[in-house]
Scaffold this motif. Sequence first.
Motif, PDB file in Angstrom:
ATOM      1  N   LEU A   3     -58.930  13.860 -24.490  1.00  0.00           N
ATOM      2  CA  LEU A   3     -58.505  12.461 -24.456  1.00  0.00           C
ATOM      3  C   LEU A   3     -57.019  12.361 -24.132  1.00  0.00           C
ATOM      4  CD1 LEU A   3     -60.484  11.191 -27.562  1.00  0.00           C
ATOM      5  CD2 LEU A   3     -61.143  11.091 -25.171  1.00  0.00           C
ATOM      6  N   ALA A   4     -56.605  13.056 -23.096  1.00  0.00           N
ATOM      7  CA  ALA A   4     -55.201  13.091 -22.707  1.00  0.00           C
ATOM      8  C   ALA A   4     -54.679  11.712 -22.346  1.00  0.00           C
ATOM      9  CB  ALA A   4     -55.003  14.049 -21.529  1.00  0.00           C
ATOM     10  N   PHE A   5     -55.543  10.821 -21.888  1.00  0.00           N
ATOM     11  CA  PHE A   5     -55.094   9.481 -21.510  1.00  0.00           C
ATOM     12  C   PHE A   5     -54.534   8.704 -22.705  1.00  0.00           C
ATOM     13  CE2 PHE A   5     -59.589   9.019 -22.469  1.00  0.00           C
ATOM     14  CZ  PHE A   5     -59.610   7.905 -23.287  1.00  0.00           C
ATOM     15  N   LEU A   6     -54.868   9.126 -23.935  1.00  0.00           N
ATOM     16  CA  LEU A   6     -54.334   8.453 -25.121  1.00  0.00           C
ATOM     17  C   LEU A   6     -52.835   8.697 -25.297  1.00  0.00           C
ATOM     18  CD1 LEU A   6     -57.165   8.916 -27.749  1.00  0.00           C
ATOM     19  CD2 LEU A   6     -56.408   6.799 -26.689  1.00  0.00           C
ATOM     20  N   LEU A   7     -52.307   9.732 -24.645  1.00  0.00           N
ATOM     21  CA  LEU A   7     -50.876  10.019 -24.744  1.00  0.00           C
ATOM     22  C   LEU A   7     -50.040   8.917 -24.107  1.00  0.00           C
ATOM     23  CD1 LEU A   7     -50.948  13.836 -23.926  1.00  0.00           C
ATOM     24  CD2 LEU A   7     -50.717  12.755 -26.167  1.00  0.00           C
ATOM     25  N   SER A  13     -51.861   1.344 -33.395  1.00  0.00           N
ATOM     26  CA  SER A  13     -53.031   0.455 -33.462  1.00  0.00           C
ATOM     27  C   SER A  13     -53.701   0.353 -32.088  1.00  0.00           C
ATOM     28  CB  SER A  13     -52.643  -0.932 -33.971  1.00  0.00           C
ATOM     29  OG  SER A  13     -51.809  -1.593 -33.041  1.00  0.00           O
ATOM     30  N   ASP A  14     -52.895   0.384 -31.021  1.00  0.00           N
ATOM     31  CA  ASP A  14     -53.469   0.377 -29.672  1.00  0.00           C
ATOM     32  C   ASP A  14     -54.226   1.675 -29.392  1.00  0.00           C
ATOM     33  OD1 ASP A  14     -50.763  -1.450 -27.985  1.00  0.00           O
ATOM     34  OD2 ASP A  14     -52.434  -2.136 -29.230  1.00  0.00           O
ATOM     35  N   LYS A  15     -53.687   2.806 -29.872  1.00  0.00           N
ATOM     36  CA  LYS A  15     -54.385   4.082 -29.704  1.00  0.00           C
ATOM     37  C   LYS A  15     -55.743   4.042 -30.402  1.00  0.00           C
ATOM     38  CE  LYS A  15     -50.859   7.542 -29.037  1.00  0.00           C
ATOM     39  NZ  LYS A  15     -50.158   8.710 -29.522  1.00  0.00           N
ATOM     40  N   LYS A  16     -55.745   3.512 -31.614  1.00  0.00           N
ATOM     41  CA  LYS A  16     -56.998   3.421 -32.368  1.00  0.00           C
ATOM     42  C   LYS A  16     -57.974   2.491 -31.660  1.00  0.00           C
ATOM     43  CE  LYS A  16     -58.933   2.406 -36.931  1.00  0.00           C
ATOM     44  NZ  LYS A  16     -60.228   2.492 -36.385  1.00  0.00           N
ATOM     45  N   PHE A  17     -57.483   1.367 -31.143  1.00  0.00           N
ATOM     46  CA  PHE A  17     -58.333   0.417 -30.426  1.00  0.00           C
ATOM     47  C   PHE A  17     -58.967   1.074 -29.194  1.00  0.00           C
ATOM     48  CE2 PHE A  17     -59.907  -3.578 -29.109  1.00  0.00           C
ATOM     49  CZ  PHE A  17     -59.648  -3.735 -27.756  1.00  0.00           C
ATOM     50  N   ILE A  18     -58.175   1.766 -28.397  1.00  0.00           N
ATOM     51  CA  ILE A  18     -58.682   2.429 -27.186  1.00  0.00           C
ATOM     52  C   ILE A  18     -59.646   3.554 -27.566  1.00  0.00           C
ATOM     53  CG2 ILE A  18     -58.013   3.882 -25.223  1.00  0.00           C
ATOM     54  CD1 ILE A  18     -57.521   0.973 -24.696  1.00  0.00           C
ATOM     55  N   LEU A  23     -65.134   5.748 -27.842  1.00  0.00           N
ATOM     56  CA  LEU A  23     -66.262   6.296 -28.593  1.00  0.00           C
ATOM     57  C   LEU A  23     -67.477   5.364 -28.551  1.00  0.00           C
ATOM     58  CD1 LEU A  23     -64.345   7.739 -31.654  1.00  0.00           C
ATOM     59  CD2 LEU A  23     -65.278   8.999 -29.706  1.00  0.00           C
ATOM     60  N   GLN A  24     -67.218   4.066 -28.566  1.00  0.00           N
ATOM     61  CA  GLN A  24     -68.304   3.091 -28.558  1.00  0.00           C
ATOM     62  C   GLN A  24     -69.030   3.059 -27.213  1.00  0.00           C
ATOM     63  OE1 GLN A  24     -67.008  -0.922 -29.290  1.00  0.00           O
ATOM     64  NE2 GLN A  24     -69.044  -1.770 -29.075  1.00  0.00           N
ATOM     65  N   PHE A  25     -68.268   3.104 -26.108  1.00  0.00           N
ATOM     66  CA  PHE A  25     -68.862   2.898 -24.790  1.00  0.00           C
ATOM     67  C   PHE A  25     -69.095   4.183 -24.006  1.00  0.00           C
ATOM     68  CE2 PHE A  25     -66.898  -1.265 -25.618  1.00  0.00           C
ATOM     69  CZ  PHE A  25     -68.045  -2.044 -25.471  1.00  0.00           C
ATOM     70  N   SER A  50     -60.883   5.240 -15.636  1.00  0.00           N
ATOM     71  CA  SER A  50     -61.149   3.843 -15.980  1.00  0.00           C
ATOM     72  C   SER A  50     -60.347   3.430 -17.209  1.00  0.00           C
ATOM     73  CB  SER A  50     -62.643   3.632 -16.244  1.00  0.00           C
ATOM     74  OG  SER A  50     -63.381   3.920 -15.099  1.00  0.00           O
ATOM     75  N   PHE A  51     -60.288   4.304 -18.196  1.00  0.00           N
ATOM     76  CA  PHE A  51     -59.514   3.972 -19.399  1.00  0.00           C
ATOM     77  C   PHE A  51     -58.020   3.925 -19.093  1.00  0.00           C
ATOM     78  CE2 PHE A  51     -63.385   4.376 -21.740  1.00  0.00           C
ATOM     79  CZ  PHE A  51     -63.183   3.548 -22.835  1.00  0.00           C
ATOM     80  N   ILE A  52     -57.561   4.753 -18.198  1.00  0.00           N
ATOM     81  CA  ILE A  52     -56.147   4.686 -17.799  1.00  0.00           C
ATOM     82  C   ILE A  52     -55.858   3.332 -17.155  1.00  0.00           C
ATOM     83  CG2 ILE A  52     -54.466   5.625 -16.158  1.00  0.00           C
ATOM     84  CD1 ILE A  52     -55.655   8.416 -16.820  1.00  0.00           C
ATOM     85  N   LYS A  53     -56.819   2.806 -16.402  1.00  0.00           N
ATOM     86  CA  LYS A  53     -56.643   1.501 -15.761  1.00  0.00           C
ATOM     87  C   LYS A  53     -56.620   0.355 -16.775  1.00  0.00           C
ATOM     88  CE  LYS A  53     -58.600   2.606 -11.273  1.00  0.00           C
ATOM     89  NZ  LYS A  53     -59.667   2.339 -10.290  1.00  0.00           N
ATOM     90  N   ILE A  54     -57.375   0.479 -17.863  1.00  0.00           N
ATOM     91  CA  ILE A  54     -57.441  -0.643 -18.810  1.00  0.00           C
ATOM     92  C   ILE A  54     -56.373  -0.572 -19.899  1.00  0.00           C
ATOM     93  CG2 ILE A  54     -59.897  -1.038 -18.405  1.00  0.00           C
ATOM     94  CD1 ILE A  54     -60.427   0.228 -21.153  1.00  0.00           C
ATOM     95  N   ILE A  55     -55.697   0.561 -20.034  1.00  0.00           N
ATOM     96  CA  ILE A  55     -54.675   0.680 -21.081  1.00  0.00           C
ATOM     97  C   ILE A  55     -53.588  -0.394 -20.962  1.00  0.00           C
ATOM     98  CG2 ILE A  55     -52.758   2.158 -21.861  1.00  0.00           C
ATOM     99  CD1 ILE A  55     -54.734   4.511 -21.760  1.00  0.00           C
ATOM    100  N   PRO A  56     -53.065  -0.708 -19.762  1.00  0.00           N
ATOM    101  CA  PRO A  56     -52.051  -1.766 -19.690  1.00  0.00           C
ATOM    102  C   PRO A  56     -52.581  -3.149 -20.072  1.00  0.00           C
ATOM    103  CG  PRO A  56     -52.036  -0.432 -17.689  1.00  0.00           C
ATOM    104  CD  PRO A  56     -53.238  -0.032 -18.483  1.00  0.00           C
ATOM    105  N   LYS A  57     -53.872  -3.304 -20.192  1.00  0.00           N
ATOM    106  CA  LYS A  57     -54.481  -4.604 -20.470  1.00  0.00           C
ATOM    107  C   LYS A  57     -55.007  -4.695 -21.900  1.00  0.00           C
ATOM    108  CE  LYS A  57     -55.583  -4.969 -15.686  1.00  0.00           C
ATOM    109  NZ  LYS A  57     -56.196  -4.234 -14.688  1.00  0.00           N
ATOM    110  N   ILE A  58     -54.445  -3.933 -22.806  1.00  0.00           N
ATOM    111  CA  ILE A  58     -54.957  -3.891 -24.178  1.00  0.00           C
ATOM    112  C   ILE A  58     -54.932  -5.271 -24.830  1.00  0.00           C
ATOM    113  CG2 ILE A  58     -54.481  -3.012 -26.500  1.00  0.00           C
ATOM    114  CD1 ILE A  58     -53.707  -0.355 -25.224  1.00  0.00           C
TER     115      ILE A  58
END
Length: 193
Positions: A3-7, A13-18, A23-25, A50-58
């Motif tokens: 999960l390197a994209f979490l860095l 709280s944003d890390k936990k949300f992502i 894990l959910q999807f 895909s997750f890297i793309k949505i991180i700025p839109k948290i």
Amino acid sequence: MNLAFLLIVEDESDKKFILDLYLQFYPLLKQRAYSFTHNNDVVDDLIHDSFIKIIPKISFLRSLSSYKLASYIVNTLKHTCLDYIRKEKRRNQRVFTGMTDDMAEQIPNLLAAVTEDKYIQQEASEALEQVLLQLPERDRNLLYFKYNMSMKDKEIGRLLDIAEQHVRQYVARARRKALQIMSEGEGYNVRDE
């Protein structure tokens, strides 16, 4: 699980949300990515992209309801997969085999047939998308949840505040409306159900 994209995410709280979203999807996204690419080697990379793309839109993601959030994440993955497929197609077109006059010209191009089928499928998908945009939001959601998300009637009823025993009828009506719009716009033969 890498999960390197979490860095990239600084706030805890944003890390936990992502991470919770991931894990959910993840099972659904893995299935969707494979259905687009048919290549298990790149599925996880596409999900991470895909997750890297949505991180700025948290902050935007936090404001969405659960079914819109699911739709947004799946659509982001879809576009990531389509970008990957386009890049691979361009890369494969630039491959030089060396000799110009060889037996390769005499071998039927099976990749072209597959690409043509994908193109036809993409055109049909785009036409269906235009039809769905003409439907009321509830009908669009019913069809999306039933056929794209493969949700059960009970889940759809809970999300859209419809009694479970009525969901099947609402879906049938929404499907009939979509077929009606298609028949008016494209000249399709619509069969009554």
